[in-house]
Scaffold this active site. Structure first.
Site, PDB file in Angstrom:
ATOM      1  N   SER B 157       0.767  -1.078  -0.044  1.00  0.00           N
ATOM      2  CA  SER B 157      -0.078   0.012  -0.118  1.00  0.00           C
ATOM      3  C   SER B 157       0.879   1.345  -0.053  1.00  0.00           C
ATOM      4  O   SER B 157       1.715   1.369  -0.896  1.00  0.00           O
ATOM      5  CB  SER B 157      -1.033  -0.007   1.170  1.00  0.00           C
ATOM      6  OG  SER B 157      -1.997   0.934   1.046  1.00  0.00           O
ATOM      7  N   ASP B 322      -8.889  -6.712  -4.190  1.00  0.00           N
ATOM      8  CA  ASP B 322      -8.512  -5.453  -3.776  1.00  0.00           C
ATOM      9  C   ASP B 322      -9.220  -4.467  -4.534  1.00  0.00           C
ATOM     10  O   ASP B 322      -8.965  -4.106  -5.563  1.00  0.00           O
ATOM     11  CB  ASP B 322      -6.965  -5.324  -3.680  1.00  0.00           C
ATOM     12  CG  ASP B 322      -6.263  -3.991  -3.053  1.00  0.00           C
ATOM     13  OD1 ASP B 322      -7.432  -3.171  -2.766  1.00  0.00           O
ATOM     14  OD2 ASP B 322      -5.331  -3.803  -3.099  1.00  0.00           O
ATOM     15  N   HIS B 355      -7.726  -5.398   0.066  1.00  0.00           N
ATOM     16  CA  HIS B 355      -6.578  -4.786   0.094  1.00  0.00           C
ATOM     17  C   HIS B 355      -5.715  -5.271   1.400  1.00  0.00           C
ATOM     18  O   HIS B 355      -4.597  -5.179   1.330  1.00  0.00           O
ATOM     19  CB  HIS B 355      -6.828  -3.145   0.496  1.00  0.00           C
ATOM     20  CG  HIS B 355      -5.469  -2.481   0.534  1.00  0.00           C
ATOM     21  ND1 HIS B 355      -4.587  -2.180  -0.723  1.00  0.00           N
ATOM     22  CD2 HIS B 355      -5.137  -1.415   1.424  1.00  0.00           C
ATOM     23  CE1 HIS B 355      -3.775  -1.332  -0.357  1.00  0.00           C
ATOM     24  NE2 HIS B 355      -3.933  -0.772   0.852  1.00  0.00           N
TER      25      HIS B 355
END
Lengths: 382, 382
Positions: B157, B322, B355
């Site tokens: 991320s 995600d 995610h």
């Protein structure tokens, strides 16, 4: 008003109020001893009362579907692009009814209305209402207007849920159900978004447990956040990207917390505007009606069995970029209808407008509505 | 601690603090005259200092990557499932460094630290920091630790953005960049979600313009909402559906605003927990670092030109479910790397974990990390 707009408009309209004194028992068991429904009508009911169409509104909608209240009105009703003389929902042929749902904040009895028992606004005492409750109230309005059977009940999103519920609860009282950008029930993610919006409102210190009217407060912060969040789910990722992208307001990074990207400006503006006029308790109540909607629940979680109650014919439509109620949610409805051996037309419409597409005028959508409703009009002799 | 856990754990760890007195000029132009970085290390740096790995954390992460602070510690570091003896990031071979980023709230200098100029918490006076600023600060930490070249810089991320930035800003100082569940820049929708979270915090009356420390307040309501919203974007729609669905807490509709669905209970709990320990100003600052990240911006918006600065080899990984940083966002990075003629391995990993998958242990992900890092270890003689 330009000539072309004039020609296509229902013109100047006025809302009416229907007062009901027969108690209404809600799904929660609470009994509403009396209530009012605010509504509007466009076009003329024919002699056989066969040409009536009910428009059901979504979360923040109301009864003011088309036309303007006076010549200088800056905006027409929320579905003026679809409802009017010569438009897909053609008021030259149909008698169209828009109604503000029970619990609303646009004139029908709701949390901001005066509770006759106390002489004060209902506030937190207003009962939670459900889609079946709304349909029951709408059925009484139909009786009041002399409409035994709707040519069609039409709605997008939460409005589509009402159309579906009508078909199950009052099968003989509608010929067609138009279910647009809707879903047979909310997913965990849908509920999650609703709960964040509700918590934003409920934890706003100006909410005062729902009784903010008494202290002349408005939970604007919470409403603003709820609307900002809602807007993200109404637009598609791609649509937002096309319209706003990473566009900066000033062209340069400001390294602060004021508006930096145009998307921030847009969302904050939408939130501010909404918090100026929408009732916080109504927002809570509408999101709960969404959460609770699940017509299969009374039929062993089998949507096909639920829809076997229906005798209406269906039009189901979804939009490719809608991720709030994506096409596969509409397909669940279609599959259940097919399984229930019901008549259904399904269209998945290419659009970049996300969930909001049901309020827009993508040409294939307008064409579909026009074609479908032309057939309905012919059928009912409108 | 069970034997099996023990065997795989780095064991009891302690954080360290590095103090920097050389001024650091930030992207905003602000100069930080001195600052501290809190960090941890696991494993042993080899004689040639060739086996060091930097772990970059995401929005709410920190330097405590693996191990426990004491035997009774109820939870290990945030990436303990990936970092340890015999684990994919193998501390028997690598010297692993975790660092709390500048502006954080876990020991590095940030908004809740004392501003040496005033003797009070920085609060609103703490400057906005960016991904390149973090990388500059991390580069100084590397010098302090005697690491001239990282075997790998790894992050998921926002952490992946730091790995990418390292490869562009300090090309000679890393051999590999592992960019997991990341994106080359935020989309309008990504920024929109961040702005709702920020507005929730900023409009919380307990925020006091960022200087809540002085009045002993904490903008818990805002932080709670920000985290609830964040969580929705960390999980996949399907994953949430599988785990929570429409499960009711009490089995029946309650027709009120208390917790009704299990997903509400989960989100509110996550929000409450987060608001107990995370600093509101750090949350704002981390989301701004995300918004600003856009390495192509200095290269005529051409990511391939930006990445042509790099000499590292890349591993890019995404997860099918995600939707915060979907696989197509990773593919943008891969395409740019290919266009820039850089060495890249790309994997799109099947996972229902959304995610959050970058923090989980889906087998193909663990296998990929293990295989890639084994090769890195052999290469650098670790």
């Amino acid at each position: 008003m330009p000539m072309s707009d004039n020609q296509q408009s229902v013109g100047i309209v006025a809302a009416q109020t229907a007062v009901f004194d027969t108690p209404l028992t809600l799904a929660s068991g609470t009994v509403l001893s009396s209530y009012e429904l605010r509504y509007e009508t466009y076009g003329t009911l024919n002699a056989r009362a066969s040409n009536a169409i009910l428009i059901c509104h979504a979360l923040s909608g109301h009864h003011h579907v088309a036309g303007r209240y006076h010549a200088d009105d800056k905006a027409p009703g929320w579905w003026d692009n679809m409802v009017g003389p010569g438009k897909p929902i053609d008021t030259n042929r149909f008698f169209v009814v828009g109604v503000n749902n029970l619990g609303g904040c646009h004139g029908s009895t709701g949390p901001s209305s005066i509770n006759p028992d106390t002489g004060k606004p209902w506030g937190s005492a207003f009962p939670v209402v459900t889609v079946p409750d709304w349909v029951n109230a709408q059925a009484r309005l139909a009786e009041r207007l002399g409409i035994r059977r709707w040519a069609a009940v039409i709605g997008g999103s939460l409005g589509g849920m009402q159309a579906m519920q009508w078909s199950i609860d009052y099968p003989e009282r509608l010929a067609h159900a138009l279910v647009i950008a809707s879903a047979p029930k909310l997913s965990a993610q849908n509920i999650a978004f609703n709960d964040v919006a509700r918590q934003a409102i409920i934890t706003d210190p100006d909410f005062h447990g729902g009784d903010f009217y008494a202290v002349e407060a408005i939970p604007r912060r919470g409403l603003r956040l709820a609307r900002m969040l809602g807007h993200i789910t109404y637009l598609s990722d791609d649509g937002m990207g096309e319209k706003f992208g990473r566009m900066l307001r000033s062209g340069e990074y400001q390294f602060g917390y004021e508006v930096e990207f145009e998307i921030e400006s847009y969302l904050r503006y939408q939130g501010d505007k909404f918090s100026d006029y929408f009732d916080a308790n109504t927002y809570l109540l509408m999101t709960k009606a969404l959460d609770y909607f699940d017509p299969a629940r009374d039929f062993d979680d089998d949507l096909a069995v639920a829809l076997r109650q229906a005798s209406a014919r269906f039009m189901v439509a979804s939009f490719t970029s809608d991720w709030r109620f994506a096409p596969d949610r509409s397909q669940e409805i279609v599959k259940a209808l097919v399984e229930a051996d019901r008549d259904v037309v399904y269209a998945e419409i290419e659009s970049v407008h996300g969930h909001d597409a049901f309020l827009m005028t993508d040409q294939p959508y307008v064409d579909l509505m026009r074609a479908y409703l032309k057939r309905v009009a012919e059928e009912v002799g409108a």
